[in-house]
Design a protein around this motif. Structure first.
Motif, PDB file in Angstrom:
ATOM      1  N   UNK A   1       2.960  58.100 -49.695  1.00 29.70           N
ATOM      2  CA  UNK A   1       3.457  56.831 -49.165  1.00 29.70           C
ATOM      3  C   UNK A   1       2.279  55.986 -48.670  1.00 29.70           C
ATOM      4  N   UNK A   2       2.500  54.744 -48.270  1.00 27.44           N
ATOM      5  CA  UNK A   2       1.384  53.889 -47.840  1.00 27.44           C
ATOM      6  C   UNK A   2       0.589  54.518 -46.693  1.00 27.44           C
ATOM      7  N   UNK A   3      -0.689  54.674 -46.928  1.00 25.48           N
ATOM      8  CA  UNK A   3      -1.552  55.322 -45.939  1.00 25.48           C
ATOM      9  C   UNK A   3      -2.029  54.299 -44.917  1.00 25.48           C
ATOM     10  N   UNK A   4      -2.008  54.692 -43.647  1.00 25.23           N
ATOM     11  CA  UNK A   4      -2.446  53.760 -42.609  1.00 25.23           C
ATOM     12  C   UNK A   4      -3.901  53.378 -42.842  1.00 25.23           C
TER      13      UNK A   4
ATOM     14  N   UNK B   1      -0.639  46.787 -47.990  1.00 23.81           N
ATOM     15  CA  UNK B   1      -1.151  47.910 -47.195  1.00 23.81           C
ATOM     16  C   UNK B   1      -0.496  47.918 -45.825  1.00 23.81           C
ATOM     17  N   UNK B   2      -0.695  49.027 -45.112  1.00 23.03           N
ATOM     18  CA  UNK B   2       0.002  49.305 -43.850  1.00 23.03           C
ATOM     19  C   UNK B   2      -1.001  49.570 -42.737  1.00 23.03           C
ATOM     20  N   UNK B   3      -0.728  49.014 -41.563  1.00 25.69           N
ATOM     21  CA  UNK B   3      -1.584  49.254 -40.406  1.00 25.69           C
ATOM     22  C   UNK B   3      -0.761  49.473 -39.149  1.00 25.69           C
ATOM     23  N   UNK B   4      -1.411  50.013 -38.143  1.00 26.84           N
ATOM     24  CA  UNK B   4      -0.788  50.295 -36.852  1.00 26.84           C
ATOM     25  C   UNK B   4      -1.343  49.365 -35.782  1.00 26.84           C
ATOM     26  N   UNK B   5      -0.672  49.348 -34.647  1.00 26.69           N
ATOM     27  CA  UNK B   5      -1.160  48.580 -33.507  1.00 26.69           C
ATOM     28  C   UNK B   5      -0.689  49.256 -32.230  1.00 26.69           C
ATOM     29  N   UNK B   6      -1.529  49.241 -31.206  1.00 32.58           N
ATOM     30  CA  UNK B   6      -1.199  49.843 -29.910  1.00 32.58           C
ATOM     31  C   UNK B   6      -0.801  51.315 -30.058  1.00 32.58           C
TER      32      UNK B   6
END
Length: 348
Positions: free
Chosen positions: A201-204, A178-183
């Motif tokens: 595509x991979x969802x945040x 899985x995909x994540x964000x930062x800042x």
């Protein structure tokens, strides 16, 4: 320990997450392994790291060591990798010790992931995060003079599409889940989610931003994104780099503390911050609460929270912090916290 959904991934993670950014410098490998053992025993099943760790300071000779420490624990504990969700991060533009400071691109993603997998001694990363946006960020006190007018929307969208497609290839290979964000910002998080949904595509799944009693920028637009898009917050620095413990009050600088390595605590050390901390410490005393437990429990109880990331230099600090697990603050305490936030908004 309570668990929360990790976005729309189908995974759940403990409401407290073990942060690791001191492992390999301030926290020796042996102690870090003991922290892993204690955290898992006490109900934590979520561990966060980054390829650039350890910090305080970040140095060419130590970059990647934290992932290596986790990797040696994995190697020493065969069969336990499935006991926890593992998150790490891809460094971006300006981090000169990682790929010469290159921005995040479809070309850097495979190399960065392979490096992390090798150091972590695992075959899959559960949550792979971009540490900060290529276009810049208002986090880390840059909000005071934030100016996005130089951004190029078309270039940003093209970058998002390019890297999402590259992440999909990594998912297909089984390297990440899985995909994540930062800042990130509200606009950025929404665009990542929208583009991923449109193309499959991979969802945040999450957004890792700073959040504490002293830093509440997430409370408005980002909170709305989190709730409506199922992109929950992974809060870092929930103790405001140690300020909310009270250990820095009245000019104190304990030996080995972060302030001995980072005098300003990343811009958090201000006169107003100490006044705010004093008020929160008094509130905790009035209600018979440990200030560390109060700060962590308050963050964990926010409606947009997925997990609260906290770090501990020592095993004793970890044991202390874990006392916040399952603590629910009373409505009276929550009302008084809101009143103090109005009296001490944005103290750094």
């Amino acid at each position: 320990m309570k668990s929360n959904p990790l976005g729309r991934t189908g995974l759940s993670v403990s409401e407290l997450c073990l942060g690791t950014m001191t492992w390999g410098t301030q926290t020796p490998e042996r102690d870090a392994h003991a922290q892993m053992d204690m955290a898992l025993e006490r109900g934590i099943d979520f561990v966060d790291t980054a390829e650039m760790y350890p910090v305080n300071p970040v140095a060419a000779e130590t970059i990647g060591r934290t992932e290596e420490v986790i990797g040696t624990w994995n190697a020493a504990n065969p069969g336990r990798r499935g006991d926890y969700v593992l998150a790490t991060k891809h460094s971006g533009e300006g981090m000169m010790h990682a790929r010469g400071g290159a921005p995040i691109t479809s070309a850097t993603i495979p190399q960065a992931i392979e490096g992390s997998l090798r150091r972590l001694q695992t075959d899959c990363i559960d949550l792979y995060q971009f540490h900060w946006p290529n276009r810049g960020s208002y986090m880390f006190r840059q909000n005071w003079r934030y100016d996005p007018s130089g951004q190029n929307r078309a270039d940003t969208i093209a970058h998002m599409e390019d890297t999402l497609e590259a992440l999909q290839r990594q998912v297909d290979k089984g390297n990440i889940r899985h995909f994540g964000l930062s800042n990130e910002t509200a606009w950025g998080a929404t665009m990542w989610a929208t583009l991923a949904h449109a193309r499959g595509w991979p969802r945040v799944a999450s957004i890792q931003n700073e959040y504490s009693l002293l830093c509440r920028m997430f409370d408005t637009d980002l909170a709305e994104v989190a709730v409506n898009e199922d992109v929950g917050l992974l809060a870092f620095s929930p103790l405001a780099a140690g300020l909310l413990t009270g250990k820095y009050q009245d000019g104190a600088v304990p030996d080995g503390s972060r302030m001995t390595f980072n005098e300003t605590l990343g811009g958090r050390k201000t006169a107003r911050a100490f006044h705010a901390v004093a008020a929160y410490l008094e509130l905790a005393r009035d209600h018979g609460l440990d200030p560390v437990h109060m700060a962590l429990a308050w963050a964990a109880g926010r409606p947009f929270m997925t997990s609260v990331i906290f770090g501990a230099t020592t095993l004793a600090q970890l044991d202390h912090a874990l006392g916040a697990a399952d603590l629910v603050l009373s409505p009276v305490v929550l009302e008084e916290i809101d009143a103090l936030h109005r009296a001490h908004p944005m103290p750094y």
